[in-house]
Scaffold this motif. Sequence first.
Motif, PDB file in Angstrom:
ATOM      1  N   THR A  50       0.843  -1.184   0.000  1.00  0.00           N
ATOM      2  CA  THR A  50       0.000   0.000   0.000  1.00  0.00           C
ATOM      3  C   THR A  50       0.877   1.233   0.000  1.00  0.00           C
ATOM      4  OG1 THR A  50      -0.122  -0.024   2.404  1.00  0.00           O
ATOM      5  CG2 THR A  50      -1.903  -1.108   1.223  1.00  0.00           C
ATOM      6  N   ILE A  67      -5.123   6.070  -0.532  1.00  0.00           N
ATOM      7  CA  ILE A  67      -4.326   4.871  -0.319  1.00  0.00           C
ATOM      8  C   ILE A  67      -4.487   3.966  -1.538  1.00  0.00           C
ATOM      9  CG2 ILE A  67      -3.953   2.859   1.148  1.00  0.00           C
ATOM     10  CD1 ILE A  67      -5.136   4.497   3.448  1.00  0.00           C
ATOM     11  N   GLU A  68      -3.380   3.681  -2.209  1.00  0.00           N
ATOM     12  CA  GLU A  68      -3.406   2.826  -3.388  1.00  0.00           C
ATOM     13  C   GLU A  68      -2.638   1.544  -3.095  1.00  0.00           C
ATOM     14  OE1 GLU A  68      -1.798   4.953  -6.681  1.00  0.00           O
ATOM     15  OE2 GLU A  68      -3.382   6.470  -6.670  1.00  0.00           O
ATOM     16  N   THR A  69      -3.092   0.431  -3.665  1.00  0.00           N
ATOM     17  CA  THR A  69      -2.354  -0.831  -3.547  1.00  0.00           C
ATOM     18  C   THR A  69      -1.887  -1.238  -4.932  1.00  0.00           C
ATOM     19  OG1 THR A  69      -4.358  -2.138  -3.810  1.00  0.00           O
ATOM     20  CG2 THR A  69      -3.703  -1.628  -1.559  1.00  0.00           C
TER      21      THR A  69
END
Length: 120
Positions: A50, A67-69
């Motif tokens: 993340t 929040i990016e994964t």
Amino acid sequence: MAARIKKGDLVEVITGRTQARGGDRGKQGKIISVDVEKNRVLVEGINFVTKHVRVGQTQRGTKTGGIETFEAAIHVSNVAIVDPETKKPTRVGFRQEEVTKDGVTKTVRIRYAKKSGKDI
């Protein structure tokens, strides 16, 4: 040195934490990219991390960030190519064959799975 692992190959993670403990060992996925200098590969659906991205705006005014994964790279030694016959990890061997095309004979290196002998 010929490439044992290439983009598009199906590989299995052979080291790390087991899936029961939240790891990726035993998972299979296709290779998205290979970094030859760093000996790292990016595998589809493996090693998710993340990242917090600062909130901003695009030209149209939509919000970006949060929040990016995404997948992170893992070392080449931690993955093994999947045998096309048994669907289990295997080592890679090279075999030289003579190929005749339009009257011209060329020597070609062919990758094969060591366990079953099938071409990869």
